[in-house]
Scaffold this active site. Structure first.
Site, PDB file in Angstrom:
ATOM      1  N   SER A 104       0.839  -1.187   0.000  1.00 36.05           N
ATOM      2  CA  SER A 104       0.000   0.000   0.000  1.00 36.05           C
ATOM      3  C   SER A 104       0.887   1.255   0.000  1.00 36.05           C
ATOM      4  O   SER A 104       1.710   1.434  -0.890  1.00 36.05           O
ATOM      5  CB  SER A 104      -0.962  -0.030   1.183  1.00 36.05           C
TER       6      SER A 104
ATOM      7  N   ARG B  21     -11.813   6.831   8.739  1.00 38.91           N
ATOM      8  CA  ARG B  21     -11.359   5.442   8.758  1.00 38.91           C
ATOM      9  C   ARG B  21     -12.412   4.513   8.145  1.00 38.91           C
ATOM     10  O   ARG B  21     -12.076   3.579   7.415  1.00 38.91           O
ATOM     11  CB  ARG B  21     -11.061   5.016  10.189  1.00 38.91           C
TER      12      ARG B  21
ATOM     13  N   ASP C 110      -8.700  -6.654  -4.965  1.00 39.24           N
ATOM     14  CA  ASP C 110      -8.295  -5.333  -4.468  1.00 39.24           C
ATOM     15  C   ASP C 110      -8.979  -4.242  -5.295  1.00 39.24           C
ATOM     16  O   ASP C 110      -8.641  -4.032  -6.455  1.00 39.24           O
ATOM     17  CB  ASP C 110      -6.776  -5.208  -4.560  1.00 39.24           C
TER      18      ASP C 110
ATOM     19  N   HIS D 245      -7.983  -5.167  -0.717  1.00 40.07           N
ATOM     20  CA  HIS D 245      -6.681  -4.516  -0.577  1.00 40.07           C
ATOM     21  C   HIS D 245      -5.927  -5.025   0.653  1.00 40.07           C
ATOM     22  O   HIS D 245      -4.716  -5.200   0.622  1.00 40.07           O
ATOM     23  CB  HIS D 245      -6.879  -3.004  -0.484  1.00 40.07           C
ATOM     24  N   ASP D 246      -6.657  -5.271   1.737  1.00 36.46           N
ATOM     25  CA  ASP D 246      -6.017  -5.747   2.963  1.00 36.46           C
ATOM     26  C   ASP D 246      -5.489  -7.169   2.858  1.00 36.46           C
ATOM     27  O   ASP D 246      -4.910  -7.687   3.824  1.00 36.46           O
ATOM     28  CB  ASP D 246      -7.005  -5.666   4.136  1.00 36.46           C
TER      29      ASP D 246
END
EC number: 2.3.1.31
Length: 772
Positions: free
Chosen positions: A544, A613, A707, A741-742
């Site tokens: 990232s 967040r 992602d 993405h994580d």
């Protein structure tokens, strides 16, 4: 009483009921021969079958807990136990008696991991301290053991049938109480860029290895106590006399009462004490108390020594269970963890009486010295292991703590890409492993947006790291092979100079901190590498925002490393990426507590940062993952109906949990500065060339189909632009996970295997003019 406390009370009520039923049969052993023709062998089997069925059922209960909800599993398990109690009550010959006890034991075994997982769910849902809850767990557990014989004695005039049928009814009612006690809308622990574990959390790695280790500790604890259960009565009654029975009752009642009280106190007041330290205390008290029994067979000295021993037992009980609760790598498999833990732990209860009696018959009271010596040896082993795991034999780092170094000062300020200068600049970093003699095995790790310098735990009592599946023993980046360096980025809020650092006037910089870019982060990283005396790195890697840093590092100084690994990275933000960040920035700045960035220390725009967040996290997870984990499931009502102030869906609770975990550990100004650096980054703008290199490094791009933030298209864009600059790159595209993405932070076997294969290759000696 708050919903969390009322649910906890119900859970502990269920625990009390379960443990009371465990000891309920003991006073009625003489009745079994008359009722069911149970000779001594059958009597022994009634307890052995129960213990064996309970132990064997725990792993299955654990697997069931992970597939279903703990409260539902616990409800069904207690109904099975209730059926076993009824069969036991009506049995009139040995076969039905043993069948009833087996069914009873299966129910007890299935419910055990459900109780522990339910406790964990309550801690997560209502932010209850795990240490306090685990201490209460121990107190209610021993209270249940005491309640069983007491209830049996009070109800004896009504007969065994009436008592057991009443007990079955209580168990059935408890089953539905337990089902309600465990919340159904617990935020699932999807892993983040940085874990928000407590500082005393157990280190992660292969979750089952830690569970086995904690189970072995509890096995030893159970073995020690259960060995003394038959041995102490033999010891106290050796001199004969009518008072032996009273002495035995006094010693055990006093010791168990001490266990209950100390469990409560330890749970309440030792939340910040590390697990290794707590284990040391427990083993020390256990060793002293057991050895002290050798001195005298008189009732009061024995009682005092037994109390000391039980203080140690309480500390060890809390250590083992709190360790499993706080084991982050087992968080998504809490049921399996406690099922495996319970199976290993119960072996101590089975072996203890056999070994204890055999040892006492052979050595007499010397057996107390032998058992105490075993506790002492384990204490020495734990202490030695903790010291060894903390040692990082590096010439510059003496232990596993975060270290800081001033790399730029007024005489040599950091020249930023904005044209401003910054001094002094302090960088916080951590290292793992040991440098080879030729200093060729160093790997530099660049962290993501809300990460820090702690990618992995340094020792078993350390908190887990944000890249625990990548860094650690047996992982692709193994400290046994590599010297690993990770630094908090410039403008971060975890030790490196940033908006929270003192400015020229001594107060925090806040919004007056100069704007920084990805290149400034890399400048600080390269200065740290030089400070550590490393000329060429084995690899630079990151995901990232960390991937952006790796790409910038590659273009600026390709000779700095043998390989560059860019994971879930991008060369520039798309319009959609910029739009998501614009919404996040607006959420922070529009919070009244933001105050133009000049909020007081400890304050700030909590609501705005939390909303930012939540917005960001929606880009980190995939739509398929959200559908699989939440769908349209609703939160538990908690006694109130849905309202416009509390969203009805479980996915909202999950996002609220993500927001809260960030707000508690991150600075809003740092978040804004780092987002701005990411938005401003454009690696190949204006046909920027790559710096000249003597040896062409290996370049490896890792992307994930799921992602939605920086997917495979971003990797292909980087690959094409690098190829045009004479730097061909391998693209490793993963199609196996819906982690989004994580996924770069998760356990994705094909991706981790790919990284391990890259690092395992011998560094190639490539000339600058080689094409491939």
């Amino acid at each position: 009483m708050s919903p969390g406390r009322s649910r906890a009370a119900l859970l502990f009520g269920a625990l009390l009921s379960v443990n009371a039923s465990y000891t309920l049969l003991i006073p009625f052993v003489p009745d079994l021969e008359e009722r069911a023709g149970a000779n001594p062998t059958v009597v022994a089997l009634t307890f052995a079958v129960f213990a064996g069925a309970k132990a064997a059922a725990q792993p299955f209960g654990g697997m069931w807990v992970d597939r279903w909800r703990p409260g539902d599993v616990g409800c069904v398990a207690l109904l099975i136990a209730a059926a076993g109690i009824v069969v036991t009550a009506i049995a009139r010959d040995p076969a039905p008696l043993l069948a009833g006890r087996a069914l009873w034991g299966i129910g007890e075994g299935l419910v055990t991991p459900a109780l522990y997982a339910g406790m964990t769910a309550l801690c997560r849902r209502y932010d209850l301290p795990t240490s306090r809850m685990t201490g209460n767990f121990g107190t209610f557990a021993v209270a249940g053991f005491l309640l069983g014989p007491l209830a049996a004695g009070i109800a004896a005039p009504f007969g065994l049938d009436a008592l057991f049928l009443f007990g079955a009814a209580v168990t059935a009612v408890t089953a539905f109480g337990l089902r309600w006690a465990v919340p159904r809308d617990v935020p699932p622990p999807v892993e983040e860029e940085r874990s928000d574990d407590t500082a005393t959390g157990a280190a992660t790695g292969r979750w089952w290895t830690w569970v086995l280790a904690l189970g072995a500790l509890d096995l030893f604890t159970n073995l020690t106590y259960s060995a003394l259960e038959p041995v102490l009565p033999l010891y106290l009654s050796a001199a004969g006399g009518e008072s032996a029975r009273g002495a035995i009752s006094l010693v055990f009642a006093t010791g168990l009462a001490a266990f209950g009280v100390v469990s409560w106190l330890l749970g309440r007041y030792t939340g910040k004490l590390g697990l290794v330290a707590l284990a040391r205390v427990g083993l020390a008290f256990a060793a002293v108390g057991t050895v002290g029994l050798y001195a005298s067979a008189e009732v009061w000295p024995v009682a005092v020594c037994f109390v000391v021993l039980m203080v140690g037992q309480a500390a060890l009980y809390l250590t083992a269970r709190r360790g499993v609760v706080e084991l982050r790598s087992a968080m998504t498999r809490q049921g399996k963890a406690f099922g495996l833990f319970g199976l290993v732990s119960d072996i101590g209860n089975i072996l203890g009486p056999l070994l204890g009696v055999a040892l006492y018959e052979l050595t007499g009271r010397v057996s107390f010295l032998v058992i105490g010596a075993l506790s002492g040896l384990l204490l020495v082993a734990v202490a030695a292991g903790a010291r060894r795991s903390r040692a990082v034999p590096s010439p510059r780092v003496a232990d596993g703590d975060v270290r800081t170094v001033v790399l730029f000062d007024d005489a040599n300020p950091l020249e930023l890409e904005s044209g401003r200068t910054l001094a002094p600049v302090t960088v916080a970093y951590e290292t793992y492993g040991e440098l080879d003699d030729d200093r060729s095995n160093a790997i530099f790790i660049c962290h993501a947006l809300t990460g820090d310098s702690h990618p992995a735990a340094h020792h078993p009592d350390d908190r887990p790291g944000w890249w625990r599946h990548m860094v650690g023993s047996g992982c692709p980046v193994d400290p046994d092979r590599y010297f690993v360096v990770c630094a908090n980025v410039l403008a971060g809020c975890s030790g490196t100079t940033g908006p929270t650092s003192p400015g020229p006037d001594g107060t925090p910089w806040g919004p007056d901190f100069p704007m920084i870019g990805i290149s400034d982060m890399v400048t600080a990283h390269r200065a740290l590498v030089a400070e550590l005396g490393i000329e060429r790195l084995r690899a630079v890697m990151g995901g990232s925002l960390g991937g952006m840093q790796v790409l910038e590092w590659l273009l600026r100084a390709p000779d700095d490393a043998e390989d560059f690994l860019i994971v879930a990275g991008t060369a520039r933000h798309t319009a959609e990426n910029l739009a998501w960040n614009a919404v996040a920035r607006t959420a922070i700045r529009s919070d009244p507590e933001f105050r133009g960035g000049r909020y007081p220390s400890g304050g700030g725009p909590a609501t705005g940062l939390g909303t930012a967040r939540m917005v960001g996290h929606l880009t980190y997870v995939s739509e398929d993952l959200l559908a699989r984990k939440f769908g349209r499931e609703r939160r538990a009502a908690n006694g109130t109906g849905p309202s416009v102030t509390t969203g009805p869906f479980a996915v909202e609770g999950y996002l609220e949990h993500q927001a809260e975990s960030l707000v508690n550990r991150f600075d809003a100004n740092s978040y804004l500065y780092l987002m701005n650096a990411m938005d401003s980054f454009d690696a190949f703008a204006d046909d920027r060339p790559c710096a000249p290199f003597r040896r062409r490094p290996g370049v490896h791009l890792f992307s994930f189909d799921s992602d939605r933030l920086y997917g495979p298209d971003h990797a292909r864009y980087i690959q094409a632009n690098l190829a045009a600059r004479g730097l061909p790159a391998e693209h490793h595209q993963d199609r196996t996970t819906d982690g989004g993405h994580d996924a770069f932070l998760l356990h994705v076997p094909s991706y981790l295997r790919g990284v391990a294969e890259v690092l395992a290759r011998q560094p190639a000696v490539r000339g600058a003019d080689e094409a491939g």
